[in-house]
Write a protein that holds these residues in place. Structure first.
Motif, PDB file in Angstrom:
ATOM      1  N   TYR A 217       0.838  -1.200   0.000  1.00 16.63           N
ATOM      2  CA  TYR A 217       0.000   0.000   0.000  1.00 16.63           C
ATOM      3  C   TYR A 217       0.878   1.258   0.000  1.00 16.63           C
ATOM      4  O   TYR A 217       0.623   2.220  -0.743  1.00 16.63           O
ATOM      5  N   ALA A 218       1.912   1.264   0.837  1.00 22.24           N
ATOM      6  CA  ALA A 218       2.789   2.433   0.921  1.00 22.24           C
ATOM      7  C   ALA A 218       3.486   2.689  -0.413  1.00 22.24           C
ATOM      8  O   ALA A 218       3.581   3.834  -0.875  1.00 22.24           O
ATOM      9  N   LEU A 225       6.432   4.211   4.702  1.00 25.84           N
ATOM     10  CA  LEU A 225       5.857   3.071   5.407  1.00 25.84           C
ATOM     11  C   LEU A 225       5.447   3.461   6.830  1.00 25.84           C
ATOM     12  O   LEU A 225       4.383   3.060   7.311  1.00 25.84           O
ATOM     13  N   ALA A 226       6.264   4.247   7.500  1.00 26.52           N
ATOM     14  CA  ALA A 226       5.952   4.635   8.883  1.00 26.52           C
ATOM     15  C   ALA A 226       4.690   5.482   8.963  1.00 26.52           C
ATOM     16  O   ALA A 226       3.917   5.375   9.920  1.00 26.52           O
ATOM     17  N   ASP A 227       4.462   6.340   7.956  1.00 29.62           N
ATOM     18  CA  ASP A 227       3.262   7.189   7.969  1.00 29.62           C
ATOM     19  C   ASP A 227       1.997   6.338   7.806  1.00 29.62           C
ATOM     20  O   ASP A 227       0.980   6.574   8.462  1.00 29.62           O
ATOM     21  N   VAL A 228       2.063   5.361   6.898  1.00 28.33           N
ATOM     22  CA  VAL A 228       0.912   4.469   6.708  1.00 28.33           C
ATOM     23  C   VAL A 228       0.673   3.651   7.973  1.00 28.33           C
ATOM     24  O   VAL A 228      -0.465   3.475   8.412  1.00 28.33           O
ATOM     25  N   GLU A 231      -1.136   5.628  10.625  1.00 33.00           N
ATOM     26  CA  GLU A 231      -2.573   5.738  10.369  1.00 33.00           C
ATOM     27  C   GLU A 231      -3.310   4.468  10.795  1.00 33.00           C
ATOM     28  O   GLU A 231      -4.419   4.520  11.328  1.00 33.00           O
ATOM     29  N   VAL A 232      -2.696   3.323  10.541  1.00 33.71           N
ATOM     30  CA  VAL A 232      -3.310   2.050  10.937  1.00 33.71           C
ATOM     31  C   VAL A 232      -3.436   1.974  12.455  1.00 33.71           C
ATOM     32  O   VAL A 232      -4.489   1.602  12.997  1.00 33.71           O
ATOM     33  N   THR A 233      -2.373   2.336  13.168  1.00 39.60           N
ATOM     34  CA  THR A 233      -2.410   2.247  14.635  1.00 39.60           C
ATOM     35  C   THR A 233      -3.381   3.256  15.236  1.00 39.60           C
ATOM     36  O   THR A 233      -3.891   3.045  16.343  1.00 39.60           O
ATOM     37  N   GLU A 234      -3.641   4.355  14.520  1.00 37.46           N
ATOM     38  CA  GLU A 234      -4.553   5.369  15.026  1.00 37.46           C
ATOM     39  C   GLU A 234      -5.985   5.172  14.541  1.00 37.46           C
ATOM     40  O   GLU A 234      -6.876   5.975  14.815  1.00 37.46           O
TER      41      GLU A 234
END
Length: 242
Positions: A217-218, A225-228, A231-234
């Motif tokens: 996806y990233a 990758l860290a930004d995606v 978003e998943v963790t939030e």
């Protein structure tokens, strides 16, 4: 303790103490070095050039007044002057008469500027790092001022300490940058691992499969990758919704 001894102690304390208080402010350390050298040598003025990354790196310069700061920067640009020679050869130039014909031929622009500023003699001391010269301190006196051997010995020691202090300051700064990079990398890794777990739990996939989805996806959306993962963790973004 005599007045002279107090003056010497203060100069060394200001140099090393300044580096400890603010390891990121190299320009302030150079100003302290120039002023401390001027006082110890009883000079009329001083300038300093510092090349932290070797001879091909950009130089940082300073002086005890703006005109000498400008001369220090110009000398680096010109590639001439007593300080330039001291830095590139590793040898001190002591009590050089800048008004002589030989000085004018050797350093035409530098000697003319020094003379125009009212200086007759110069002493240039190299600043040494761990295994190479990293700069030079230049002290200016009047043409008729005799060389003070005791002051020369003191300022030689001062320049030696300054070279070590500048090197330690740079190494500390680099270690702080590295620590920040490692901390960021660790934080990013933690986010990715958390996101993998969330995706795996919601979809029934393995952790490796969840990571492949996250990474794919990233890449397809040209995002970090860290930004995606954040978003998943939030609980935000398309991945978590899917």
């Amino acid at each position: 303790m005599t007045l002279r001894e107090q003056e010497v102690a203060a100069a060394f304390a200001e140099l090393t103490g300044g580096a400890a208080r603010d390891p990121g402010d190299t320009q302030a350390l150079l100003a302290t070095l120039a002023e401390g050298g001027r006082r110890l040598f009883r000079a009329r003025g001083a300038k300093v050039a510092y090349v932290p990354g070797g001879r091909s790196a950009a130089a940082l310069t300073g002086g005890t007044d703006p005109s000498l700061g400008t001369l220090a920067a110009d000398a680096v640009r010109w590639g001439e002057g007593a300080g330039y020679d001291a830095r590139t050869t590793g040898c001190a130039l002591v009590d050089v008469d800048v008004t002589t014909r030989s000085a004018q031929l050797r350093w035409p622009r530098w000697s003319a500027r020094a003379k125009a500023l009212g200086f007759g003699r110069a002493t240039a001391l190299p600043l040494r790092g761990r295994d190479e010269e990293i700069g030079a301190l230049v002290l200016f006196t009047a043409a008729d001022k005799p060389l003070d051997e005791e002051a020369l010995a003191l300022v030689r020691l001062f320049a030696e300490v300054a070279g070590h202090t500048l090197t330690l300051q740079r190494e500390l700064g680099e270690s702080q940058v590295l620590a920040g990079q490692l901390e960021h990398a660790l934080s990013s890794r933690v986010l990715v691992e958390q996101a993998k777990g969330i995706l795996a739990a919601r979809s029934g996939q393995s952790l490796d499969e969840a990571f492949a989805v996250l990474r794919g996806y990233a890449r397809s959306h040209q995002r970090k990758l860290a930004d995606v993962a954040r978003e998943v963790t939030e609980g935000r973004g398309e991945l978590i919704a899917g």
